[in-house]
Design a protein around this motif. Structure first.
Motif, mmCIF file in Angstrom:
data_model
loop_
_atom_site.group_PDB
_atom_site.id
_atom_site.type_symbol
_atom_site.label_atom_id
_atom_site.label_comp_id
_atom_site.label_asym_id
_atom_site.label_seq_id
_atom_site.Cartn_x
_atom_site.Cartn_y
_atom_site.Cartn_z
ATOM 1 N N PHE A 146 34.748 48.681 47.659
ATOM 2 C CA PHE A 146 35.647 47.785 48.383
ATOM 3 C C PHE A 146 36.942 47.698 47.579
ATOM 4 O O PHE A 146 36.925 47.381 46.381
ATOM 5 C CB PHE A 146 35.022 46.398 48.530
ATOM 6 N N THR A 147 38.065 48.001 48.231
ATOM 7 C CA THR A 147 39.354 48.087 47.537
ATOM 8 C C THR A 147 40.332 47.074 48.115
ATOM 9 O O THR A 147 40.495 46.983 49.336
ATOM 10 C CB THR A 147 39.948 49.498 47.662
ATOM 11 N N ILE A 148 40.978 46.329 47.233
ATOM 12 C CA ILE A 148 42.077 45.433 47.596
ATOM 13 C C ILE A 148 43.351 46.024 47.004
ATOM 14 O O ILE A 148 43.439 46.211 45.780
ATOM 15 C CB ILE A 148 41.854 44.008 47.062
ATOM 16 N N ILE A 158 56.000 47.696 43.084
ATOM 17 C CA ILE A 158 54.888 47.649 42.132
ATOM 18 C C ILE A 158 53.590 47.709 42.931
ATOM 19 O O ILE A 158 53.362 46.911 43.827
ATOM 20 C CB ILE A 158 54.940 46.370 41.275
ATOM 21 N N HIS A 159 52.751 48.683 42.584
ATOM 22 C CA HIS A 159 51.540 48.948 43.362
ATOM 23 C C HIS A 159 50.325 48.866 42.448
ATOM 24 O O HIS A 159 50.322 49.437 41.354
ATOM 25 C CB HIS A 159 51.649 50.344 43.991
ATOM 26 N N SER A 160 49.293 48.154 42.874
ATOM 27 C CA SER A 160 48.058 48.070 42.093
ATOM 28 C C SER A 160 46.862 48.058 43.036
ATOM 29 O O SER A 160 46.932 47.539 44.151
ATOM 30 C CB SER A 160 48.044 46.811 41.213
ATOM 31 N N SER A 161 45.761 48.638 42.567
ATOM 32 C CA SER A 161 44.515 48.698 43.341
ATOM 33 C C SER A 161 43.426 47.959 42.584
ATOM 34 O O SER A 161 43.214 48.212 41.394
ATOM 35 C CB SER A 161 44.094 50.151 43.585
ATOM 36 N N ILE A 162 42.741 47.054 43.289
ATOM 37 C CA ILE A 162 41.595 46.327 42.729
ATOM 38 C C ILE A 162 40.355 46.922 43.382
ATOM 39 O O ILE A 162 40.066 46.671 44.550
ATOM 40 C CB ILE A 162 41.699 44.818 43.002
ATOM 41 N N ARG A 163 39.613 47.729 42.640
ATOM 42 C CA ARG A 163 38.459 48.444 43.185
ATOM 43 C C ARG A 163 37.174 47.785 42.695
ATOM 44 O O ARG A 163 36.991 47.558 41.498
ATOM 45 C CB ARG A 163 38.491 49.915 42.783
ATOM 46 N N LEU A 205 36.275 40.597 56.389
ATOM 47 C CA LEU A 205 36.191 42.049 56.460
ATOM 48 C C LEU A 205 35.166 42.585 55.464
ATOM 49 O O LEU A 205 34.472 43.569 55.745
ATOM 50 C CB LEU A 205 37.569 42.666 56.191
ATOM 51 N N TYR A 206 35.052 41.951 54.307
ATOM 52 C CA TYR A 206 34.046 42.376 53.335
ATOM 53 C C TYR A 206 32.641 42.192 53.904
ATOM 54 O O TYR A 206 31.777 43.077 53.783
ATOM 55 C CB TYR A 206 34.211 41.589 52.040
ATOM 56 N N THR A 218 46.296 44.844 51.448
ATOM 57 C CA THR A 218 45.403 45.525 52.380
ATOM 58 C C THR A 218 44.021 45.664 51.750
ATOM 59 O O THR A 218 43.880 45.615 50.522
ATOM 60 C CB THR A 218 45.933 46.924 52.745
ATOM 61 N N VAL A 219 43.009 45.839 52.607
ATOM 62 C CA VAL A 219 41.639 46.038 52.127
ATOM 63 C C VAL A 219 41.044 47.253 52.820
ATOM 64 O O VAL A 219 41.446 47.623 53.931
ATOM 65 C CB VAL A 219 40.756 44.794 52.381
ATOM 66 N N SER A 220 40.081 47.883 52.152
ATOM 67 C CA SER A 220 39.341 49.010 52.715
ATOM 68 C C SER A 220 37.931 48.982 52.145
ATOM 69 O O SER A 220 37.686 48.375 51.092
ATOM 70 C CB SER A 220 40.027 50.346 52.393
ATOM 71 N N ASN A 221 37.010 49.644 52.845
ATOM 72 C CA ASN A 221 35.611 49.638 52.416
ATOM 73 C C ASN A 221 34.999 50.984 52.786
ATOM 74 O O ASN A 221 35.123 51.436 53.931
ATOM 75 C CB ASN A 221 34.841 48.502 53.088
#
Length: 644
Positions: free
Chosen positions: A213-215, A227-232, A191-192, A139-142
């Motif tokens: 912007f987070t992936i 397993i959960h990871s955030s790419i910020r 989306l970015y 998922t992505v968010s901004n």
């Protein structure tokens, strides 16, 4: 179980810092600082106007934004992806002023891709190597941060408040921030770009706003754990000093430990000093508006190298965590029901557990996909309300379209520069011709020099006009290609409008169904509360009745014990009396037997006998006639007493 596993895997990871600068020639005006590159990891600066001594700074990398971007990406940024696949949080923090070149570093231009697109491309290449594509979710968010602490969801600009909450297992969670599920690099990149266009919501303060912007990458293991990871990816704007006119970068507050406005402080604290593998790139433009700006920025970047992060992989089991939370909630409810008294600490703890359980439920993949679809439906409405629908949703360009747009902007800039240059050449040529006419047609060296200069200017003007015409031709070609694209976009918008109308109807039906469901749940909860109240009253009445029966039973038991003691005492007295009577009877029997053996029978005196006979004639006769019965009667009496 997941928490203990994570704690054992804790490790230290330093924050890696790189400094990128834009090339500025020595002749450029406004250059106040002289910068010298002493290697790939160090540089020296000196203020030319202040007469200061040379200062040397060392970092993990020092690079030129125009030529060395690929080297920095391969050496510092790309290795973060391997850590993200293992469940670690990673962060890329890019900071600098609005004109420092960081936007080009992140988004790219017509010549090269930016870091964001490279990162997305490599990420999807890595995850697509896995055979089972059903066991991952991306998922992505901004989000945009304003200087007053307010925030805007750039993908879905709603009016709800965005909050950062910390979960003991899930880590940092941003509530009310829209997350959209993506399945390819093109989806994430589109989306970015839409988010970058929505940044205009900041208005005149755009050059003082930061974005994130987070992936999010989630992978399910065979054991059932996730397993959960955030790419910020942070895009921070601001100066390196607190009192700067254009505002200070949030890095200043993070380094000093002072709280900053909004949730950007919590997010940056995790990236710089928290649970994350992080890389910081500080972008510089040596054309500084005030003396010392470059030195302040380099000093801040060097201080950030001292930060050390404590990183752990994010691994948790949904079913285990929910069962543990429900068990804790159930025990606390039973405690509150049994006590009857509502302790403030217990009530607060119950509310915290319920909120934590709701947070965990929202992390289910089914819920995330459902919210992503809802976000896709409502974001058009919010964008239309903000006046950005045509700007954002009307143009969802691919990478090729983005490069074409960048090329078109570059050609327009070149056309403008060429036009100005042609105008200057014409002015120079006009001046030279006027001077030649003024001097006459004499065959002098000065005249020949003027003619040579005029001829050179004519040739240069002809070449520049040809170049200007070529640029115009290229612009016409791009415009001709863009026209059918706009027509197809208009047709696509028409189709999207129909889909949007259908989606809004569906959303309305879902909202009505949800409202009915909520109403039913409220009625059910009210009934349960009433039932609990009745059961509590019944339990209290039963307890009172039980207490009364217990008191009565104790009283009866006490009376029975007293009666038993009294009867035992009476029995003992009767036993003693019986024993005494037996002794008396035995003594009388002995006396009687002794009397019989001696044959002594007492004779009554005649006077007494006669007197008795006169008084009781019948009795006298009976006694005289039956004298032998007297002893027998006495024997019977003794026998009766003995029997008694």
């Amino acid at each position: 179980m997941a928490q203990s596993l994570v704690t054992e895997a804790m490790e230290l990871a330093p924050v890696r810092v790189a400094v990128g600068f834009q090339y500025v020639s020595d002749e450029d005006e406004g250059k106040l600082t002289s910068l010298t590159i002493k290697g790939s990891k160090s540089l020296s600066v000196i203020n030319q106007n202040a007469g200061e001594k040379e200062r040397t700074f060392r970092y993990d990398a020092v690079f030129n934004q125009d030529t060395d971007q690929e080297v920095v990406y391969e050496g510092l940024v790309k290795p973060l992806l391997s850590r993200a696949k293992l469940g670690y949080n990673v962060a890329l923090v890019v900071s600098g002023t609005y004109a420092s070149g960081k936007s080009r570093l992140l988004r790219g231009d017509e010549k090269r891709d930016g870091i964001v697109h490279k990162l997305m491309k490599n990420l999807f290449e890595e995850v697509e190597k896995d055979e089972d594509h059903q066991k991952r979710l991306i998922t992505v968010s901004n989000i945009q941060f304003h200087i007053d602490g307010s925030t805007i969801d750039l993908l879905n600009p709603h009016d709800r408040e965005i909050q950062c909450l910390h979960h003991p297992v899930l880590g940092l969670i941003t509530e009310e921030l829209s997350e959209i599920v993506v399945s390819s690099c093109d989806d994430a990149w589109s989306l970015y770009l839409q988010g970058t266009k929505a940044e205009k919501l900041a208005g005149p303060h755009l050059d003082r706003c930061s974005t994130l912007f987070t992936i999010t990458l989630e992978q399910q293991e065979t054991s059932g754990s996730c397993i959960h990871s955030s790419i910020r990816i942070f895009d921070l704007t601001g100066e390196a000093e607190k009192d700067a006119v254009n505002g200070a970068t949030p890095l200043v507050y993070t380094l000093s430990g002072e709280p900053s406005h909004g949730c950007i402080g919590a997010l940056l604290s995790q990236a710089l000093g928290g649970n994350s593998h992080s890389v910081l790139i500080y972008c510089l433009n040596l054309t500084e508006p005030w003396p010392g700006q470059t030195v302040s920025a380099l000093t801040l970047a060097q201080e950030l190298m001292d930060l050390m992060n404590q990183v752990t992989p994010n691994c948790w089991d949904y079913w285990e965590l929910t069962q543990r939370l429900r068990s804790s909630i159930r025990e606390l409810r039973m405690k509150l029901s049994s006590n009857g008294d509502l302790c403030s600490e217990d009530v607060k703890r119950l509310g915290s557990l319920v909120q934590e359980l709701q947070m965990v439920k929202r992390q289910r993949w089914e819920k995330k996909k459902e919210r992503s679809q809802q976000c896709e439906e409502e974001r058009r409405q919010h964008l239309a309300a903000k006046g950005l629908l045509e700007l954002v949703s009307g143009a969802v360009p691919s990478q090729g379209e983005q490069l074409s747009s960048c090329a078109q902007r570059g050609l327009h800039q070149k056309h403008s520069l060429k036009a100005q240059q042609v105008s200057r050449i014409k002015e120079q040529l006009k001046e030279q011709v006027a001077e030649y006419l003024k001097g006459g047609s004499g065959n002098t060296d000065e005249t020949r020099t003027l003619l040579s200069c005029i001829q050179g200017l004519k040739e240069k003007l002809q070449a520049e006009e040809e170049s200007l015409q070529q640029i115009r031709h290229k612009l016409d070609q791009l415009d001709s290609v863009a026209e059918p694209r706009h027509e197809s976009a208009a047709s696509l918008r028409s189709d999207l409008d129909h889909l949007y109308a259908a989606a809004m109807k569906r959303r309305s039906r879902l909202a009505e169904a949800n409202a009915a469901l909520v109403q039913r749940e409220l009625i059910r909860m009210e009934r349960e509360l009433q039932l609990q109240k009745v059961l509590r009253e019944f339990r209290e009445a039963s307890q009172l009745q039980l207490d009364g029966l217990e008191k009565r039973y104790r009283k009866l038991l006490q009376d029975a014990i007293q009666d038993a003691v009294y009867l035992a005492a009476q029995k003992q007295q009767l036993e003693l009396g019986k024993k005494h009577l037996k002794e008396v009877i035995a003594e009388l029997r002995d006396q009687l037997s002794v009397s019989k053996q001696q044959g002594v029978i007492p004779h009554q005196r005649e006077g007494e006998t006669d007197g008795h006979q006169d008084e009781f004639p019948h009795q006298g006769r009976s006694i005289d006639g039956q004298g032998m019965h007297v002893g027998q009667t006495d024997d019977h009496r003794l026998h009766d007493k003995e029997g008694f």
